[in-house]
Design a protein around this motif. Structure first.
Motif, PDB file in Angstrom:
ATOM      1  N   TYR A 327       3.368   8.165   2.388  1.00  0.00           N
ATOM      2  CA  TYR A 327       3.511   8.389   3.826  1.00  0.00           C
ATOM      3  C   TYR A 327       2.461   9.365   4.349  1.00  0.00           C
ATOM      4  O   TYR A 327       1.886   9.163   5.419  1.00  0.00           O
ATOM      5  CB  TYR A 327       4.918   8.912   4.121  1.00  0.00           C
ATOM      6  N   GLY A 328       2.203  10.428   3.603  1.00  0.00           N
ATOM      7  CA  GLY A 328       1.245  11.433   4.044  1.00  0.00           C
ATOM      8  C   GLY A 328      -0.148  10.882   4.221  1.00  0.00           C
ATOM      9  O   GLY A 328      -0.874  11.267   5.150  1.00  0.00           O
ATOM     10  N   VAL A 329      -0.552   9.958   3.356  1.00  0.00           N
ATOM     11  CA  VAL A 329      -1.868   9.327   3.472  1.00  0.00           C
ATOM     12  C   VAL A 329      -1.925   8.489   4.740  1.00  0.00           C
ATOM     13  O   VAL A 329      -2.884   8.572   5.528  1.00  0.00           O
ATOM     14  CB  VAL A 329      -2.171   8.449   2.242  1.00  0.00           C
ATOM     15  N   ARG A 330      -0.872   7.688   4.955  1.00  0.00           N
ATOM     16  CA  ARG A 330      -0.857   6.790   6.120  1.00  0.00           C
ATOM     17  C   ARG A 330      -0.805   7.549   7.439  1.00  0.00           C
ATOM     18  O   ARG A 330      -1.398   7.128   8.433  1.00  0.00           O
ATOM     19  CB  ARG A 330       0.348   5.850   6.033  1.00  0.00           C
ATOM     20  N   LYS A 331      -0.123   8.669   7.462  1.00  0.00           N
ATOM     21  CA  LYS A 331       0.036   9.389   8.725  1.00  0.00           C
ATOM     22  C   LYS A 331      -1.115  10.338   9.026  1.00  0.00           C
ATOM     23  O   LYS A 331      -1.582  10.411  10.170  1.00  0.00           O
ATOM     24  CB  LYS A 331       1.349  10.172   8.720  1.00  0.00           C
ATOM     25  N   TYR A 332      -1.591  11.043   8.011  1.00  0.00           N
ATOM     26  CA  TYR A 332      -2.528  12.137   8.263  1.00  0.00           C
ATOM     27  C   TYR A 332      -3.957  11.889   7.769  1.00  0.00           C
ATOM     28  O   TYR A 332      -4.865  12.643   8.124  1.00  0.00           O
ATOM     29  CB  TYR A 332      -2.010  13.420   7.614  1.00  0.00           C
ATOM     30  N   HIS A 333      -4.167  10.870   6.958  1.00  0.00           N
ATOM     31  CA  HIS A 333      -5.492  10.709   6.341  1.00  0.00           C
ATOM     32  C   HIS A 333      -6.048   9.298   6.531  1.00  0.00           C
ATOM     33  O   HIS A 333      -6.806   8.806   5.685  1.00  0.00           O
ATOM     34  CB  HIS A 333      -5.414  11.063   4.854  1.00  0.00           C
ATOM     35  N   ARG A 334      -5.714   8.679   7.630  1.00  0.00           N
ATOM     36  CA  ARG A 334      -6.202   7.320   7.893  1.00  0.00           C
ATOM     37  C   ARG A 334      -7.718   7.292   8.090  1.00  0.00           C
ATOM     38  O   ARG A 334      -8.400   6.382   7.599  1.00  0.00           O
ATOM     39  CB  ARG A 334      -5.496   6.721   9.117  1.00  0.00           C
ATOM     40  N   ASP A 335      -8.242   8.258   8.814  1.00  0.00           N
ATOM     41  CA  ASP A 335      -9.691   8.285   9.051  1.00  0.00           C
ATOM     42  C   ASP A 335     -10.468   8.457   7.747  1.00  0.00           C
ATOM     43  O   ASP A 335     -11.506   7.812   7.536  1.00  0.00           O
ATOM     44  CB  ASP A 335     -10.052   9.406  10.020  1.00  0.00           C
ATOM     45  N   GLU A 336      -9.962   9.329   6.879  1.00  0.00           N
ATOM     46  CA  GLU A 336     -10.635   9.532   5.590  1.00  0.00           C
ATOM     47  C   GLU A 336     -10.577   8.265   4.741  1.00  0.00           C
ATOM     48  O   GLU A 336     -11.562   7.902   4.083  1.00  0.00           O
ATOM     49  CB  GLU A 336      -9.977  10.692   4.844  1.00  0.00           C
ATOM     50  N   MET A 337      -9.430   7.572   4.766  1.00  0.00           N
ATOM     51  CA  MET A 337      -9.316   6.328   4.004  1.00  0.00           C
ATOM     52  C   MET A 337     -10.272   5.267   4.547  1.00  0.00           C
ATOM     53  O   MET A 337     -10.863   4.496   3.768  1.00  0.00           O
ATOM     54  CB  MET A 337      -7.876   5.820   4.054  1.00  0.00           C
ATOM     55  N   ALA A 338     -10.458   5.227   5.873  1.00  0.00           N
ATOM     56  CA  ALA A 338     -11.394   4.262   6.460  1.00  0.00           C
ATOM     57  C   ALA A 338     -12.822   4.544   6.000  1.00  0.00           C
ATOM     58  O   ALA A 338     -13.586   3.618   5.697  1.00  0.00           O
ATOM     59  CB  ALA A 338     -11.308   4.303   7.981  1.00  0.00           C
ATOM     60  N   GLU A 339     -13.174   5.822   5.921  1.00  0.00           N
ATOM     61  CA  GLU A 339     -14.517   6.180   5.460  1.00  0.00           C
ATOM     62  C   GLU A 339     -14.688   5.883   3.973  1.00  0.00           C
ATOM     63  O   GLU A 339     -15.738   5.393   3.543  1.00  0.00           O
ATOM     64  CB  GLU A 339     -14.798   7.652   5.745  1.00  0.00           C
ATOM     65  N   HIS A 340     -13.655   6.158   3.184  1.00  0.00           N
ATOM     66  CA  HIS A 340     -13.719   5.820   1.752  1.00  0.00           C
ATOM     67  C   HIS A 340     -13.928   4.313   1.574  1.00  0.00           C
ATOM     68  O   HIS A 340     -14.734   3.892   0.733  1.00  0.00           O
ATOM     69  CB  HIS A 340     -12.430   6.241   1.042  1.00  0.00           C
ATOM     70  N   LEU A 341     -13.228   3.527   2.360  1.00  0.00           N
ATOM     71  CA  LEU A 341     -13.370   2.082   2.250  1.00  0.00           C
ATOM     72  C   LEU A 341     -14.765   1.642   2.695  1.00  0.00           C
ATOM     73  O   LEU A 341     -15.381   0.771   2.060  1.00  0.00           O
ATOM     74  CB  LEU A 341     -12.306   1.373   3.089  1.00  0.00           C
ATOM     75  N   LYS A 342     -15.275   2.228   3.754  1.00  0.00           N
ATOM     76  CA  LYS A 342     -16.612   1.881   4.228  1.00  0.00           C
ATOM     77  C   LYS A 342     -17.659   2.130   3.159  1.00  0.00           C
ATOM     78  O   LYS A 342     -18.536   1.284   2.910  1.00  0.00           O
ATOM     79  CB  LYS A 342     -16.940   2.686   5.495  1.00  0.00           C
TER      80      LYS A 342
END
Length: 350
Positions: A327-342
């Motif tokens: 939950y913490g990743v989905r709520k607070y770290h979405r932008d970071e996950m998008a950059e990691h995926l990019k």
């Protein structure tokens, strides 16, 4: 000698009169007019992210998801095939038959033009069927981002939209309703899932779109967003040997270990996340033994299952990521996950 002579047959010099050419022109215009679809592609402009985030997915057990008939799925397949190949007029012809719209959307934030397949009737319309929304970036990276549970897996709908725009991937797929919309049970993968749960339902537009995109190009990769709660997190933490509440469980949808050093989209994403130092990225089959997405029907198809509804794949095609997040990743770290995926996609396709 002519007993009867038309006064309008010819002019004095043998030429046809003007009225003749007017009539011919009108006939040709009517033929041309009726040869085109009765409705043109829909034009829209604005902020695409806000448009997509405004969708109403309904409520739990509202029974608003409608299983499409075999004929409707066939028409959707033809529509999606034309859409994916950027044949907008043909896609529109099929779209009219199943109450879909083909939309050309000019996004003011990115300056790019995107194309949408969107249901004509949205909630609370009685004609809404919950078939989902599909967004094409003609110039995007060869990746498909999917949100089969955009509301029930909190924030994954928003996350997939933002990641799609940030990574400039080729296709975004959003389910049309909550996963728990239906009281009926899916015939696929046991008796644990609602019929409206498109990650466990082969009789859906979502599955048809996935199969078309997967079959169109073997090089296409798929990232499907999911989420888990605190009880599952504790189990995964124990299996993965971590106390970090910010964690992922990455899977290719197969029940065996994978090579940490291989050049796969999953391993590249894992390494990029781990290098960030905030989020623990565990891999199903290597670090964990739960929540591997082996019953995911989209993953099964791309991994070559002979029966995506009932049989898990025997091997991974290295194209599909079942991405589970705390939950913490989905709520607070979405932008970071998008950059990691990019960054992972950039490395993968370079």
């Amino acid at each position: 000698m002519h007993l009867f002579r038309s006064e309008t047959a010819n002019t004095s010099n043998g030429a046809r009169p003007l009225v003749f050419y007017v009539i011919i022109t009108c006939v040709l215009f009517l033929i041309t007019f009726f040869s085109f679809p009765s409705k043109a592609i829909t034009l829209m402009s604005g902020e695409l992210d806000k448009h997509l985030k405004s969708y109403n997915y309904g409520s739990k057990a509202d029974d608003r998801w409608v299983m499409p008939s075999a004929q409707e799925q066939h028409i959707f397949e033809q529509m999606f095939d034309a859409f994916y190949q950027q044949n907008w007029p043909l896609a529109e012809e099929y779209a009219q038959q199943i109450d879909y719209l083909v939309i050309q959307f000019s996004d003011v934030d990115t300056g790019n033009t995107y194309y949408l397949l969107q249901e004509k009737n949205q909630l609370p319309s009685a004609d809404f069927k919950g078939g989902g929304t599909y967004v094409l970036n003609p110039n995007g990276l060869n990746a498909v981002l999917q949100a089969p549970h955009p509301k029930r897996d909190s924030f994954t709908g928003t996350q997939s939209i933002d990641a799609f725009l940030h990574t400039q991937s080729k296709l975004l797929m959003l389910a049309g309703t909550r996963r728990d919309s239906s009281h009926d049970i899916s015939e696929c993968t046991g008796t644990n899932y609602s019929a409206s749960d498109v990650a466990h339902q082969t009789e859906s537009y979502f599955q048809v779109a996935h199969e078309q995109a997967s079959n169109y190009d073997d090089a296409t990769v798929f990232i499907q967003y999911h989420g888990f709660g605190s009880t599952t997190r504790a189990k995964l933490q124990s299996q993965c040997g971590t106390d970090n509440d910010l964690m992922l469980n990455l899977s290719e949808g197969v029940r065996y270990a994978t090579n940490d050093d291989e050049h796969s989209i999953m391993q590249l994403l894992r390494k990029n996340v781990e290098a960030g130092g905030k989020i623990k990225a565990c891999v199903y089959g290597n670090d964990t033994k739960s929540l591997g997405g082996t019953w995911n029907v989209q993953g099964r198809h791309s991994n070559g299952s002979v029966d995506s509804c009932h049989k898990s794949a025997d091997a991974s095609a290295k194209r599909f990521i079942h991405l589970e997040q705390s939950y913490g990743v989905r709520k607070y770290h979405r932008d970071e996950m998008a950059e990691h995926l990019k960054q992972a996609l950039t490395l993968y396709f370079q």
